[in-house]
Design a protein around this motif. Structure first.
Motif, PDB file in Angstrom:
ATOM      1  N   UNK A 174       0.777  -1.283   0.080  1.00  0.00           N
ATOM      2  CA  UNK A 174      -0.369  -0.170   0.332  1.00  0.00           C
ATOM      3  C   UNK A 174       0.674   1.476  -0.379  1.00  0.00           C
ATOM      4  N   UNK A 175       1.883   1.264  -0.247  1.00  0.00           N
ATOM      5  CA  UNK A 175       2.770   2.226  -0.665  1.00  0.00           C
ATOM      6  C   UNK A 175       3.547   2.632  -1.866  1.00  0.00           C
ATOM      7  N   UNK A 176       3.899   3.410  -2.169  1.00  0.00           N
ATOM      8  CA  UNK A 176       4.350   3.965  -3.503  1.00  0.00           C
ATOM      9  C   UNK A 176       6.103   3.726  -3.522  1.00  0.00           C
ATOM     10  N   UNK A 177       6.613   3.082  -4.706  1.00  0.00           N
ATOM     11  CA  UNK A 177       7.290   2.233  -4.492  1.00  0.00           C
ATOM     12  C   UNK A 177       8.957   2.692  -5.770  1.00  0.00           C
ATOM     13  N   UNK A 178       9.834   3.100  -4.686  1.00  0.00           N
ATOM     14  CA  UNK A 178      10.413   4.046  -5.707  1.00  0.00           C
ATOM     15  C   UNK A 178      12.413   3.425  -5.440  1.00  0.00           C
ATOM     16  N   UNK A 179      13.404   3.232  -6.732  1.00  0.00           N
ATOM     17  CA  UNK A 179      14.222   2.880  -6.309  1.00  0.00           C
ATOM     18  C   UNK A 179      14.775   4.076  -7.255  1.00  0.00           C
ATOM     19  N   UNK A 180      16.130   4.089  -6.146  1.00  0.00           N
ATOM     20  CA  UNK A 180      16.984   5.022  -6.655  1.00  0.00           C
ATOM     21  C   UNK A 180      17.560   5.151  -8.345  1.00  0.00           C
ATOM     22  N   UNK A 181      17.488   5.161  -9.020  1.00  0.00           N
ATOM     23  CA  UNK A 181      18.860   4.593 -10.103  1.00  0.00           C
ATOM     24  C   UNK A 181      18.504   5.307 -11.357  1.00  0.00           C
ATOM     25  N   UNK A 182      20.352   5.763 -11.275  1.00  0.00           N
ATOM     26  CA  UNK A 182      20.845   7.004 -12.418  1.00  0.00           C
ATOM     27  C   UNK A 182      20.613   6.331 -13.601  1.00  0.00           C
ATOM     28  N   UNK A 183      20.355   5.501 -13.600  1.00  0.00           N
ATOM     29  CA  UNK A 183      20.260   4.498 -15.502  1.00  0.00           C
ATOM     30  C   UNK A 183      18.982   4.233 -15.776  1.00  0.00           C
ATOM     31  N   UNK A 184      18.296   5.671 -15.747  1.00  0.00           N
ATOM     32  CA  UNK A 184      16.567   5.079 -16.274  1.00  0.00           C
ATOM     33  C   UNK A 184      15.824   6.207 -16.480  1.00  0.00           C
ATOM     34  N   UNK A 185      14.885   5.911 -17.171  1.00  0.00           N
ATOM     35  CA  UNK A 185      14.071   7.022 -18.315  1.00  0.00           C
ATOM     36  C   UNK A 185      13.274   8.433 -16.768  1.00  0.00           C
ATOM     37  N   UNK A 186      12.932   7.774 -16.014  1.00  0.00           N
ATOM     38  CA  UNK A 186      11.769   8.700 -15.309  1.00  0.00           C
ATOM     39  C   UNK A 186      11.997   8.731 -13.806  1.00  0.00           C
ATOM     40  N   UNK A 187      11.884  10.665 -14.083  1.00  0.00           N
ATOM     41  CA  UNK A 187      12.886  11.639 -13.087  1.00  0.00           C
ATOM     42  C   UNK A 187      12.072  11.331 -11.736  1.00  0.00           C
ATOM     43  N   UNK A 188      12.769  11.374 -10.638  1.00  0.00           N
ATOM     44  CA  UNK A 188      11.670  11.414  -9.719  1.00  0.00           C
ATOM     45  C   UNK A 188      10.496  12.536  -9.226  1.00  0.00           C
ATOM     46  N   UNK A 189       9.671  11.832  -8.780  1.00  0.00           N
ATOM     47  CA  UNK A 189       8.739  13.224  -9.018  1.00  0.00           C
ATOM     48  C   UNK A 189       8.522  14.236  -7.536  1.00  0.00           C
ATOM     49  N   UNK A 190       8.139  14.788  -7.802  1.00  0.00           N
ATOM     50  CA  UNK A 190       8.286  15.702  -6.813  1.00  0.00           C
ATOM     51  C   UNK A 190       6.305  16.072  -5.784  1.00  0.00           C
ATOM     52  N   UNK A 191       6.862  16.444  -4.773  1.00  0.00           N
ATOM     53  CA  UNK A 191       5.003  16.273  -3.546  1.00  0.00           C
ATOM     54  C   UNK A 191       4.428  15.502  -3.852  1.00  0.00           C
TER      55      UNK A 191
END
Lengths: 246, 246
Positions: A174-191
């Motif tokens: 039940x959470x948004x799941x993110x992994x910080x990874x330099x080699x990817x297309x999607x920028x980190x979302x804001x707010x």
């Protein structure tokens, strides 16, 4: 030390000192030294205090003797809201671990898993800084800095695969799941304003196998732009971007 | 060291070595040690390189002798965009100065003024870390970390009032002017997409007189929420909040 963090044992019980009010604390050691040497507090001065996992308020210096100080405290305010976050952090090198835990605590993280990854050097797991008391020390420094009282919970997980396969699905449910990874297309979302589980890799990043395992567990890869940042810098950047209103 | 930062003097001129192509560099010292010990590069391997204030590209190891290594470089890509930012930073204590400059550089700040303030201890201005060569060293570390080549420009200003009254209006002209200040109503704006001049106080903050002087110069006070952060943490938090798309 923007807050003197009090523990229940600091309060003088009325049994042992019947002439002293129950809202009185006696402080010695590191906090005492700081109050005397940095705050240069004297009798009558007021300091900002907070009870571990409790409220924040004021403490008036009512006594100063060699080696200890007594404060009469009045606790009223809630501590700052925690971040809606579970942090999954590949174990950093010991020196960076200390700063990263202080930072994560100061920024309001309350659930932290330190996990293994391919690029985590095995020796890091032998560090004396991983003792529960040492981890707690760093968190205390973060709370004192940020004027917070809520102690984070830190878990160590020395095996990547069983953690990600067996435990992470429940932790991140039940959470948004993110992994910080330099080699990817999607920028980190804001707010993003939602409960989040954020995974951050070691120096050099998670290896592709690890990113795949996280993706199988529902994690989206996000990047922070073309710049490669150290974990201790990437962490405040990520948390500020995800939760700018906290 | 995510980038081997090259300087013009690293290139072998065809005069001194007529049999060597002009795109060849010879590296010794700190960078050589890092390439050998951390990257463990051997002849034929490719490393990421960039020319100071120039382009980024690849360097192929073509020779390795005791104490130096030669790379054949091909520079193609632009460095990452700089932040649209001038940073006005009350001089931090020397240990924090180093990390803060590395961080500011890694995050893309290109114009940095280190200024005096009431709560800056006088002794900080005596620090050997303020020598131009030492400031440059920290910036190089930040560029190498972040894969950037554009060297920031750092200015020292030992007197607050003449700086703010006489110089700052020109420096900050046509920019959004913000001062990070815990005791204020307005939260730090998010994703402002405009040229910005950001002032950050010392430990303990700017004193009211200093905040007033900055306000007279057109600066708005903004806060980061109830948590008090160290400068080294507040900086990435602020920059990430102001410029999440950079």
């Amino acid at each position: 030390m923007n807050l003197i963090l009090l523990e229940p044992g600091d309060f003088l019980s009325s049994d042992s000192a019947p002439d002293i009010a129950p809202d009185t604390v006696r402080i010695s050691g590191r906090r005492y030294q700081h109050i005397i040497e940095v705050h240069r507090a004297e009798v009558g001065d007021t300091l900002r205090v907070g009870l571990l996992n409790g409220l924040i308020g004021d403490g008036e210096v009512i006594e100063h003797r060699e080696g200890h100080i007594a404060l009469q405290v009045s606790l009223k305010r809630e501590s700052p809201a925690p971040l809606p976050l579970t942090l999954i952090l590949a174990l950093p090198r010991p020196k960076m671990l200390k700063r990263t835990l202080q930072n994560a605590t100061a920024l309001g993280a309350k659930k932290i898993y330190l996990i293994n990854a391919y690029r985590v050097e095995k020796s890091y797991w032998q560090s004396p800084w991983l003792a529960a008391s040492k981890l707690r020390e760093q968190c205390v420094l973060g709370l004192e800095q940020a004027v917070d009282t809520q102690m984070p919970e830190i878990q160590l997980r020395k095996r990547f695969k069983p953690f990600v396969e067996d435990e992470l699905p429940t932790i991140a449910a039940d959470s948004r799941k993110l992994v910080a990874h330099p080699v990817t297309e999607q920028p980190c979302p804001v707010d993003i304003r939602q409960q989040t589980t954020l995974a951050i890799g070691p120096e050099g990043g998670f290896i592709p196998y690890e990113v795949e395992k996280l993706q199988e567990a529902g994690f989206e890869s996000v990047h922070l732009g073309p710049r490669i940042l150290r974990v201790e810098t990437a962490l405040p950047v990520l948390l500020s971007r995800l939760f700018p209103s906290n």
